[in-house]
Design an enzyme around this catalytic site. Structure first.
Site, PDB file in Angstrom:
ATOM      1  N   GLU A  46     -23.241  -1.743 -15.223  1.00 21.37           N
ATOM      2  CA  GLU A  46     -23.337  -0.185 -15.156  1.00 21.37           C
ATOM      3  C   GLU A  46     -22.526   0.573 -15.893  1.00 21.37           C
ATOM      4  O   GLU A  46     -21.423  -0.314 -16.458  1.00 21.37           O
ATOM      5  CB  GLU A  46     -23.485   0.484 -13.870  1.00 21.37           C
ATOM      6  CG  GLU A  46     -22.022   0.233 -13.045  1.00 21.37           C
ATOM      7  CD  GLU A  46     -22.010   0.518 -11.713  1.00 21.37           C
ATOM      8  OE1 GLU A  46     -23.016   0.876 -11.124  1.00 21.37           O
ATOM      9  OE2 GLU A  46     -20.866   0.716 -11.119  1.00 21.37           O
ATOM     10  N   HIS A  88     -20.308   5.031  -8.361  1.00 25.53           N
ATOM     11  CA  HIS A  88     -19.082   4.277  -7.997  1.00 25.53           C
ATOM     12  C   HIS A  88     -17.841   4.963  -8.938  1.00 25.53           C
ATOM     13  O   HIS A  88     -17.941   5.586  -9.802  1.00 25.53           O
ATOM     14  CB  HIS A  88     -19.187   2.998  -8.527  1.00 25.53           C
ATOM     15  CG  HIS A  88     -20.417   2.118  -7.834  1.00 25.53           C
ATOM     16  ND1 HIS A  88     -21.200   1.126  -8.592  1.00 25.53           N
ATOM     17  CD2 HIS A  88     -20.731   2.203  -6.387  1.00 25.53           C
ATOM     18  CE1 HIS A  88     -21.988   0.672  -7.433  1.00 25.53           C
ATOM     19  NE2 HIS A  88     -21.667   1.297  -6.414  1.00 25.53           N
TER      20      HIS A  88
END
Length: 305
Positions: free
Chosen positions: A222, A260
């Protein structure tokens, strides 16, 4: 042969008596994991009854410390379900007790705390998975053993097969497991999305490369950081098995944290495009969707014959 941890390895749960600990201990036991104890100094000497995979009652004792739990049970691993402000002490205690694997599920641990216990674990030869991760699941290597489900990864999605999976994202872990459920996995490791984690994408690739039962690896990255680029560099020199990747965040705006703590593009660095280019430059195909990544994996396996 198994990767990361042996079949039927005995496991303790730090924070087992809390809500999350109770919920996921019950689920891990139902999945066949050999939970042999919990740790909570305030409830030491008590026990909690759960049901195992066969539906039988299991009386799981609670110990005061990790050292006591390990000495009494021979546990090889710990799963940490402890609030962020207590997590550093809990992980340090597990590392110093000498567990082989410590899986840290907790989200929101300060980066300085993670840096401290990850460095300690490296010096002590302990593998940390996480923090801020879904955990580690290994599939049984034979019909008469159980795999190990450490954390919150749902059981029953996949069976044993030739694929390894490592992911920075929890939800995408489950999605790619589902996309490739007919093929199966040796192990699925959620590396975690924080800036500092105990097992990086590269280190997971190293483990899968060394495992003779793993024939190909799905890597899910990611935006943010350079873990994917580091893994690409290592793979270009050392990886003999096919790797397929999916990168989340192609449309992510710069400067916005996307889920995150580590998922942020800053100064034009850490974009999905950067990661895709680094991976494709060393021959790793990158899917633009999970379904496309799964199709690339099927093609990679077919090419192996």
């Amino acid at each position: 042969m198994t990767v990361f941890i042996e079949d039927d390895a005995p496991v303790i749960v730090q924070g087992m008596t809390g809500h999350q600990g109770m919920t996921h201990t019950a689920r891990m036991l139902k999945a066949g994991t050999n939970i042999v104890g919990g740790v909570n100094p305030r409830k030491a000497g008590t026990s909690i009854v759960f049901e195992d995979a066969s539906g039988a009652d299991v009386d799981v004792p609670v110990f005061a410390t990790c050292a006591e739990a390990k000495a009494s049970t021979g546990a090889k691993a710990s799963v940490v379900f402890v609030p962020p402000r207590f997590a550093k002490d809990a992980v340090v205690e597990a590392v110093e007790a000498g567990f082989e694997v410590v899986v840290v599920i907790t989200e929101g641990i300060p980066v300085a705390d993670s840096a401290y216990f990850v460095e300690l674990a490296l010096r002590r030869g302990v593998r940390i998975v996480g923090p801020n991760c879904p955990g580690l699941m290994t599939l049984p290597s034979s019909a008469d053993t159980h795999g190990v489900n450490l954390g919150i990864i749902p059981d029953g999605i996949v069976a044993r097969g030739p694929l390894g999976l490592v992911s920075k994202s929890g939800t995408l872990t489950y999605q790619l497991m589902g996309e490739l459920s007919d093929i199966g996995f040796t192990a699925c490791l959620g590396a975690g999305g924080d800036p500092i984690v105990g097992t990086t994408l590269q280190e997971a690739l190293e483990a899968f490369e060394a495992d003779p039962d793993t024939k190909a690896v799905m890597m899910i990255g990611e935006i943010g950081g350079s873990a994917e680029q580091d893994a690409a560099r290592w793979a270009s020199e050392h990886m003999t098995k096919p790797v397929v990747a999916y990168i989340a965040g192609f449309t992510a705006p710069e400067g916005k944290q996307m889920g995150h703590a580590g998922a942020i593009v800053s100064g034009g660095k850490g974009t999905a495009q950067d990661k895709q280019e680094a991976l494709e430059a060393v021959g790793i195909r990158v899917g633009r969707t999970p379904a496309q990544a799964a199709q690339y994996m099927r093609e990679a396996l077919a090419a192996l014959g």
